[in-house]
Design a protein around this motif. Structure first.
Motif, PDB file in Angstrom:
ATOM      1  N   MET A  80      42.094  57.244  27.615  1.00  0.00           N
ATOM      2  CA  MET A  80      43.133  57.415  28.631  1.00  0.00           C
ATOM      3  C   MET A  80      42.860  56.534  29.848  1.00  0.00           C
ATOM      4  SD  MET A  80      45.447  59.268  27.411  1.00  0.00           S
ATOM      5  CE  MET A  80      46.392  59.307  28.910  1.00  0.00           C
ATOM      6  N   GLU A  81      41.601  56.429  30.253  1.00  0.00           N
ATOM      7  CA  GLU A  81      41.260  55.543  31.372  1.00  0.00           C
ATOM      8  C   GLU A  81      41.594  54.105  31.033  1.00  0.00           C
ATOM      9  OE1 GLU A  81      37.410  55.687  33.100  1.00  0.00           O
ATOM     10  OE2 GLU A  81      37.832  57.533  34.158  1.00  0.00           O
ATOM     11  N   ARG A  82      41.293  53.723  29.819  1.00  0.00           N
ATOM     12  CA  ARG A  82      41.575  52.355  29.360  1.00  0.00           C
ATOM     13  C   ARG A  82      43.084  52.082  29.372  1.00  0.00           C
ATOM     14  NH1 ARG A  82      39.431  47.422  28.986  1.00  0.00           N
ATOM     15  NH2 ARG A  82      40.261  46.358  27.195  1.00  0.00           N
ATOM     16  N   LEU A  83      43.865  53.045  28.907  1.00  0.00           N
ATOM     17  CA  LEU A  83      45.322  52.877  28.928  1.00  0.00           C
ATOM     18  C   LEU A  83      45.854  52.772  30.351  1.00  0.00           C
ATOM     19  CD1 LEU A  83      46.520  55.316  26.136  1.00  0.00           C
ATOM     20  CD2 LEU A  83      46.672  52.828  26.141  1.00  0.00           C
ATOM     21  N   HIS A  84      45.347  53.603  31.252  1.00  0.00           N
ATOM     22  CA  HIS A  84      45.777  53.539  32.647  1.00  0.00           C
ATOM     23  C   HIS A  84      45.429  52.184  33.254  1.00  0.00           C
ATOM     24  CE1 HIS A  84      47.314  57.544  33.397  1.00  0.00           C
ATOM     25  NE2 HIS A  84      46.273  58.072  32.762  1.00  0.00           N
ATOM     26  N   ALA A  85      44.251  51.662  32.942  1.00  0.00           N
ATOM     27  CA  ALA A  85      43.829  50.357  33.471  1.00  0.00           C
ATOM     28  C   ALA A  85      44.723  49.242  32.925  1.00  0.00           C
ATOM     29  CB  ALA A  85      42.372  50.096  33.122  1.00  0.00           C
ATOM     30  N   ALA A  86      45.068  49.325  31.636  1.00  0.00           N
ATOM     31  CA  ALA A  86      45.926  48.298  31.041  1.00  0.00           C
ATOM     32  C   ALA A  86      47.317  48.324  31.669  1.00  0.00           C
ATOM     33  CB  ALA A  86      46.021  48.513  29.532  1.00  0.00           C
ATOM     34  N   HIS A  87      47.870  49.513  31.898  1.00  0.00           N
ATOM     35  CA  HIS A  87      49.181  49.614  32.533  1.00  0.00           C
ATOM     36  C   HIS A  87      49.133  49.101  33.965  1.00  0.00           C
ATOM     37  CE1 HIS A  87      51.350  51.598  29.328  1.00  0.00           C
ATOM     38  NE2 HIS A  87      50.336  52.434  29.170  1.00  0.00           N
ATOM     39  N   ALA A  88      48.055  49.371  34.667  1.00  0.00           N
ATOM     40  CA  ALA A  88      47.913  48.893  36.044  1.00  0.00           C
ATOM     41  C   ALA A  88      47.837  47.367  36.070  1.00  0.00           C
ATOM     42  CB  ALA A  88      46.680  49.502  36.694  1.00  0.00           C
ATOM     43  N   ARG A  89      47.128  46.768  35.115  1.00  0.00           N
ATOM     44  CA  ARG A  89      47.040  45.310  35.053  1.00  0.00           C
ATOM     45  C   ARG A  89      48.400  44.696  34.771  1.00  0.00           C
ATOM     46  NH1 ARG A  89      42.316  46.033  32.445  1.00  0.00           N
ATOM     47  NH2 ARG A  89      43.246  45.759  30.400  1.00  0.00           N
ATOM     48  N   GLU A  90      49.163  45.322  33.864  1.00  0.00           N
ATOM     49  CA  GLU A  90      50.491  44.801  33.535  1.00  0.00           C
ATOM     50  C   GLU A  90      51.421  44.838  34.743  1.00  0.00           C
ATOM     51  OE1 GLU A  90      51.965  47.077  30.270  1.00  0.00           O
ATOM     52  OE2 GLU A  90      50.527  46.222  28.849  1.00  0.00           O
ATOM     53  N   LYS A  91      51.305  45.875  35.540  1.00  0.00           N
ATOM     54  CA  LYS A  91      52.162  46.006  36.718  1.00  0.00           C
ATOM     55  C   LYS A  91      51.622  45.247  37.915  1.00  0.00           C
ATOM     56  CE  LYS A  91      54.064  50.466  35.461  1.00  0.00           C
ATOM     57  NZ  LYS A  91      54.251  51.866  35.854  1.00  0.00           N
ATOM     58  N   GLY A  92      50.393  44.765  37.822  1.00  0.00           N
ATOM     59  CA  GLY A  92      49.805  44.035  38.938  1.00  0.00           C
ATOM     60  C   GLY A  92      49.247  44.938  40.014  1.00  0.00           C
ATOM     61  N   VAL A  93      49.083  46.205  39.702  1.00  0.00           N
ATOM     62  CA  VAL A  93      48.559  47.150  40.681  1.00  0.00           C
ATOM     63  C   VAL A  93      47.047  46.977  40.765  1.00  0.00           C
ATOM     64  CG1 VAL A  93      48.261  49.600  41.223  1.00  0.00           C
ATOM     65  CG2 VAL A  93      50.391  48.782  40.199  1.00  0.00           C
ATOM     66  N   GLY A  94      46.544  46.929  41.965  1.00  0.00           N
ATOM     67  CA  GLY A  94      45.105  46.861  42.156  1.00  0.00           C
ATOM     68  C   GLY A  94      44.536  45.455  42.118  1.00  0.00           C
ATOM     69  N   GLN A  95      45.391  44.456  41.911  1.00  0.00           N
ATOM     70  CA  GLN A  95      44.886  43.091  41.903  1.00  0.00           C
ATOM     71  C   GLN A  95      44.878  42.562  43.327  1.00  0.00           C
ATOM     72  OE1 GLN A  95      47.216  40.803  39.188  1.00  0.00           O
ATOM     73  NE2 GLN A  95      46.367  41.805  37.393  1.00  0.00           N
ATOM     74  N   VAL A  96      43.785  41.972  43.702  1.00  0.00           N
ATOM     75  CA  VAL A  96      43.650  41.427  45.045  1.00  0.00           C
ATOM     76  C   VAL A  96      43.873  39.932  44.955  1.00  0.00           C
ATOM     77  CG1 VAL A  96      42.075  41.111  46.981  1.00  0.00           C
ATOM     78  CG2 VAL A  96      42.020  43.222  45.654  1.00  0.00           C
ATOM     79  N   GLU A  97      44.725  39.448  45.823  1.00  0.00           N
ATOM     80  CA  GLU A  97      45.002  38.025  45.838  1.00  0.00           C
ATOM     81  C   GLU A  97      43.789  37.309  46.408  1.00  0.00           C
ATOM     82  OE1 GLU A  97      48.216  35.558  48.128  1.00  0.00           O
ATOM     83  OE2 GLU A  97      49.130  37.115  46.874  1.00  0.00           O
ATOM     84  N   HIS A  98      43.357  36.265  45.733  1.00  0.00           N
ATOM     85  CA  HIS A  98      42.177  35.530  46.178  1.00  0.00           C
ATOM     86  C   HIS A  98      42.562  34.612  47.322  1.00  0.00           C
ATOM     87  CE1 HIS A  98      38.378  33.509  46.118  1.00  0.00           C
ATOM     88  NE2 HIS A  98      38.996  32.343  45.985  1.00  0.00           N
ATOM     89  N   THR A  99      41.852  34.735  48.391  1.00  0.00           N
ATOM     90  CA  THR A  99      42.055  33.829  49.525  1.00  0.00           C
ATOM     91  C   THR A  99      40.745  33.105  49.775  1.00  0.00           C
ATOM     92  OG1 THR A  99      41.463  35.567  51.076  1.00  0.00           O
ATOM     93  CG2 THR A  99      43.795  35.290  50.609  1.00  0.00           C
ATOM     94  N   PRO A 100      40.835  31.827  50.022  1.00  0.00           N
ATOM     95  CA  PRO A 100      39.591  31.086  50.296  1.00  0.00           C
ATOM     96  C   PRO A 100      38.918  31.637  51.544  1.00  0.00           C
ATOM     97  CG  PRO A 100      41.520  29.619  50.428  1.00  0.00           C
ATOM     98  CD  PRO A 100      42.010  30.988  50.082  1.00  0.00           C
ATOM     99  N   SER A 101      37.632  31.698  51.487  1.00  0.00           N
ATOM    100  CA  SER A 101      36.893  32.225  52.637  1.00  0.00           C
ATOM    101  C   SER A 101      36.951  31.246  53.799  1.00  0.00           C
ATOM    102  CB  SER A 101      35.453  32.523  52.265  1.00  0.00           C
ATOM    103  OG  SER A 101      34.839  31.330  51.819  1.00  0.00           O
ATOM    104  N   GLN A 102      36.982  31.798  54.960  1.00  0.00           N
ATOM    105  CA  GLN A 102      37.046  30.977  56.177  1.00  0.00           C
ATOM    106  C   GLN A 102      35.640  30.459  56.491  1.00  0.00           C
ATOM    107  OE1 GLN A 102      39.832  30.248  57.871  1.00  0.00           O
ATOM    108  NE2 GLN A 102      41.011  31.402  56.335  1.00  0.00           N
ATOM    109  N   PRO A 103      35.556  29.213  56.913  1.00  0.00           N
ATOM    110  CA  PRO A 103      34.217  28.717  57.295  1.00  0.00           C
ATOM    111  C   PRO A 103      33.707  29.452  58.525  1.00  0.00           C
ATOM    112  CG  PRO A 103      35.928  27.108  57.809  1.00  0.00           C
ATOM    113  CD  PRO A 103      36.591  28.224  57.070  1.00  0.00           C
ATOM    114  N   VAL A 104      32.428  29.671  58.523  1.00  0.00           N
ATOM    115  CA  VAL A 104      31.809  30.378  59.646  1.00  0.00           C
ATOM    116  C   VAL A 104      31.748  29.425  60.834  1.00  0.00           C
ATOM    117  CG1 VAL A 104      29.723  31.541  60.427  1.00  0.00           C
ATOM    118  CG2 VAL A 104      30.471  31.764  58.047  1.00  0.00           C
ATOM    119  N   GLN A 105      32.259  29.876  61.974  1.00  0.00           N
ATOM    120  CA  GLN A 105      32.230  29.042  63.163  1.00  0.00           C
ATOM    121  C   GLN A 105      30.974  29.367  63.963  1.00  0.00           C
ATOM    122  OE1 GLN A 105      35.855  29.837  65.206  1.00  0.00           O
ATOM    123  NE2 GLN A 105      37.107  28.769  63.706  1.00  0.00           N
ATOM    124  N   LYS A 106      30.352  28.305  64.438  1.00  0.00           N
ATOM    125  CA  LYS A 106      29.139  28.481  65.214  1.00  0.00           C
ATOM    126  C   LYS A 106      29.399  28.320  66.671  1.00  0.00           C
ATOM    127  CE  LYS A 106      26.141  26.941  61.565  1.00  0.00           C
ATOM    128  NZ  LYS A 106      25.111  26.092  61.133  1.00  0.00           N
TER     129      LYS A 106
END
Length: 106
Positions: A80-106
């Protein structure tokens, strides 16, 4: 054969468990099967001793299908956990959009 007969009765009940509670329920099933195995072994060992049989027969509680039912239900929870995870992936729920990290300013 025992589990094939139990599945239609158990599946709707496991499906009603909320996703947040599936792991806790699986943990309860783990403790239950542990108690059944230990308790059954002790009871059969004592009973076998009084009857005059080999106390090693207590090992056979592990092969008794109702004693294995909690393990089967744990597998259903994992499914059941596996099915819930698959449905969440199909709907795009829980996916975090990758953003490039900001350079550290000194």
């Amino acid at each position: 054969m025992f589990f094939y007969l139990c599945f239609p009765a158990l599946a709707p009940r496991v499906q009603r468990i909320k996703l947040e509670n599936l792991r806790a329920f699986a943990l309860v099933m783990y403790v239950l099967q542990l108690a059944i195995m230990i308790g059954g072994s002790v009871v059969l060992g004592i009973a076998a001793t009084f009857v005059g049989l080999d106390p090693g027969m207590a090992y056979w509680v592990r092969a008794w299908p109702p004693a294995r039912l909690p393990i089967f239900v744990m597998g259903m929870c994992c499914g059941m956990e596996r099915l819930h995870a698959a449905h969440a992936r199909e709907k795009g729920v829980g996916q975090v959009e990758h953003t490039p990290s900001q350079p550290v300013q000194k």
